[in-house]
Scaffold this motif. Sequence first.
Motif, short mmCIF file in Angstrom:
data_model
loop_
_atom_site.label_atom_id
_atom_site.label_comp_id
_atom_site.label_asym_id
_atom_site.label_seq_id
_atom_site.Cartn_x
_atom_site.Cartn_y
_atom_site.Cartn_z
N THR A 1 -3.01 -31.27 -29.49
CA THR A 1 -3.15 -31.78 -28.13
C THR A 1 -2.03 -31.29 -27.20
O THR A 1 -2.14 -31.47 -25.99
N ASP A 2 -0.95 -30.71 -27.75
CA ASP A 2 0.13 -30.25 -26.88
C ASP A 2 -0.28 -28.99 -26.13
O ASP A 2 -1.16 -28.25 -26.56
N LYS A 3 0.38 -28.74 -24.99
CA LYS A 3 0.01 -27.63 -24.14
C LYS A 3 0.74 -26.36 -24.55
O LYS A 3 1.49 -26.33 -25.52
N TRP A 4 0.52 -25.32 -23.76
CA TRP A 4 1.17 -24.04 -23.97
C TRP A 4 2.67 -24.15 -23.70
O TRP A 4 3.14 -25.10 -23.05
N GLN A 5 3.42 -23.16 -24.17
CA GLN A 5 4.85 -23.08 -23.90
C GLN A 5 5.16 -21.70 -23.31
O GLN A 5 4.62 -20.70 -23.76
N LEU A 6 6.03 -21.68 -22.30
CA LEU A 6 6.29 -20.48 -21.53
C LEU A 6 7.75 -20.05 -21.69
O LEU A 6 8.66 -20.76 -21.27
N TYR A 7 7.96 -18.90 -22.31
CA TYR A 7 9.30 -18.36 -22.50
C TYR A 7 9.43 -17.10 -21.63
O TYR A 7 8.46 -16.36 -21.46
N PHE A 8 10.62 -16.84 -21.11
CA PHE A 8 10.77 -15.69 -20.23
C PHE A 8 12.12 -15.03 -20.43
O PHE A 8 13.07 -15.62 -20.94
N SER A 9 12.18 -13.78 -20.00
CA SER A 9 13.42 -13.01 -19.97
C SER A 9 13.53 -12.30 -18.63
O SER A 9 12.54 -11.77 -18.12
N THR A 10 14.74 -12.30 -18.07
CA THR A 10 14.95 -11.58 -16.81
C THR A 10 14.92 -10.07 -17.01
O THR A 10 14.83 -9.33 -16.04
N ASP A 11 15.00 -9.63 -18.26
CA ASP A 11 14.81 -8.22 -18.57
C ASP A 11 13.31 -7.98 -18.72
O ASP A 11 12.74 -8.24 -19.79
N ASP A 12 12.67 -7.52 -17.65
CA ASP A 12 11.21 -7.42 -17.68
C ASP A 12 10.69 -6.27 -18.53
O ASP A 12 9.47 -6.06 -18.61
N SER A 13 11.60 -5.51 -19.18
CA SER A 13 11.17 -4.46 -20.10
C SER A 13 10.97 -5.00 -21.52
O SER A 13 10.44 -4.29 -22.38
N MET A 14 11.41 -6.23 -21.80
CA MET A 14 11.23 -6.83 -23.12
C MET A 14 9.77 -7.20 -23.32
O MET A 14 9.06 -7.55 -22.38
N ASP A 15 9.31 -7.14 -24.58
CA ASP A 15 7.94 -7.59 -24.85
C ASP A 15 7.95 -9.06 -25.27
O ASP A 15 9.00 -9.65 -25.53
N GLY A 16 6.77 -9.64 -25.33
CA GLY A 16 6.67 -11.07 -25.60
C GLY A 16 7.22 -11.48 -26.95
O GLY A 16 7.82 -12.56 -27.09
N ARG A 17 7.03 -10.65 -27.95
CA ARG A 17 7.55 -10.96 -29.29
C ARG A 17 9.07 -11.08 -29.28
O ARG A 17 9.64 -12.01 -29.87
N GLU A 18 9.75 -10.14 -28.61
CA GLU A 18 11.22 -10.19 -28.54
C GLU A 18 11.70 -11.45 -27.83
O GLU A 18 12.66 -12.09 -28.27
N VAL A 19 11.04 -11.82 -26.74
CA VAL A 19 11.44 -13.00 -25.99
C VAL A 19 11.35 -14.25 -26.87
O VAL A 19 12.28 -15.07 -26.92
N LEU A 20 10.25 -14.39 -27.58
CA LEU A 20 10.07 -15.57 -28.44
C LEU A 20 11.08 -15.56 -29.58
O LEU A 20 11.66 -16.62 -29.92
N ASP A 21 11.33 -14.42 -30.20
CA ASP A 21 12.28 -14.35 -31.31
C ASP A 21 13.69 -14.71 -30.86
O ASP A 21 14.41 -15.42 -31.56
N TYR A 22 14.09 -14.21 -29.70
CA TYR A 22 15.42 -14.54 -29.18
C TYR A 22 15.55 -16.04 -28.96
O TYR A 22 16.56 -16.65 -29.31
N TYR A 23 14.54 -16.65 -28.36
CA TYR A 23 14.63 -18.08 -28.04
C TYR A 23 14.64 -18.92 -29.31
O TYR A 23 15.40 -19.88 -29.41
N ARG A 24 13.83 -18.56 -30.28
CA ARG A 24 13.80 -19.34 -31.52
C ARG A 24 15.10 -19.19 -32.30
O ARG A 24 15.52 -20.12 -33.00
N THR A 25 15.75 -18.03 -32.20
CA THR A 25 17.04 -17.85 -32.87
C THR A 25 18.08 -18.79 -32.28
O THR A 25 18.90 -19.36 -33.00
N ARG A 26 18.05 -18.98 -30.95
CA ARG A 26 19.00 -19.90 -30.33
C ARG A 26 18.85 -21.31 -30.88
O ARG A 26 19.83 -22.04 -31.05
#
Length: 225
Positions: free
Chosen positions: A102-127
Motif C-alpha cells: 500500500t505504500d507509494k513510490w519513492q523518489l531519489y535524485f542527484s544533481t549530477d544529471d549524468s548519473m543513471d537511476g541505478r547509481e542514484v539508488l545505490d548511493y542513497y542506500r549506502t548512506r
Amino acid sequence: TVVADAFFSKETFITPMCENDFHVISRFRNDVILYYPTLEQKTGKRGHPKWFDGRIDFANLDLTRCKEYEVNKGKLYGLRVYAKALKRYVSLAIWYPMDGRTDKWQLYFSTDDSMDGREVLDYYRTRFQLEFCFRDGKQHAGITNCQSTDFRKLDFHFNASLAAVNLAKAACKRLGIAYSISSCKSFIHNAYMLERFICVFGISPDPQVIDKLFKELILFTARAA
C-alpha cells in the motif's frame, strides 16, 4: 558527492553545495513538482521552444521516457527531469514497490544529471548503512553510556564504541555467520566463559579438542541466530 536524507532536498541547501563543486544525492517528497524535459526541436522561427513537456504524474508515468532497471522487491525507473523547487535539472530514480503493497513510490535524485537511476539508488542506500551503525552502537556497544563532559574522553568513547561494532562485523564475516551483533556478543561471551572454565579448573586439554569445542560453539550460535 554529498548524500543526505529528504530534509536537505531544499534549494537553499542544494544551490550553495553545487556552487562549491559538490553534487548532492537525496530524496524528494512524493508530492514534489517535476517536469519532463521537452522533446521539441528548434524550428528556426522566432521565440524559444517550450521548456517542458508537462508535469510528471507518478501514478501514470510515461515509460517511453524512462529507462528501467532490475531491482529486488520493486521496479526502478530513471530519467532526467526539471525540479521546480530546486530550479535545475536532476537525475531522478523512481522506485515503485511490489504489487500488493500500500505504500507509494519513492523518489531519489542527484544533481549530477549524468548519473543513471541505478547509481542514484545505490548511493542513497549506502548512506543508510550509517543508521545501522548508530543503532547497534546504542543497543549493544554503549555509545550513549559515557557520562564525561570532556571532549577528548567523549571522542575516545564514541570511537571505541563504533570500533567495537566494526570488529563485530569483521568477526561475523570471518566466522562465516550472518551479521548480528547480538549473536556475535553471545558467541564471544560463551567462548570467554568456556576459556575461563578450562583455566580455573586447571585443565590442559589437547589443542585439537579446544578447536573442536570452539567450532561446535560457533555452529550452535549460528543456528540459534
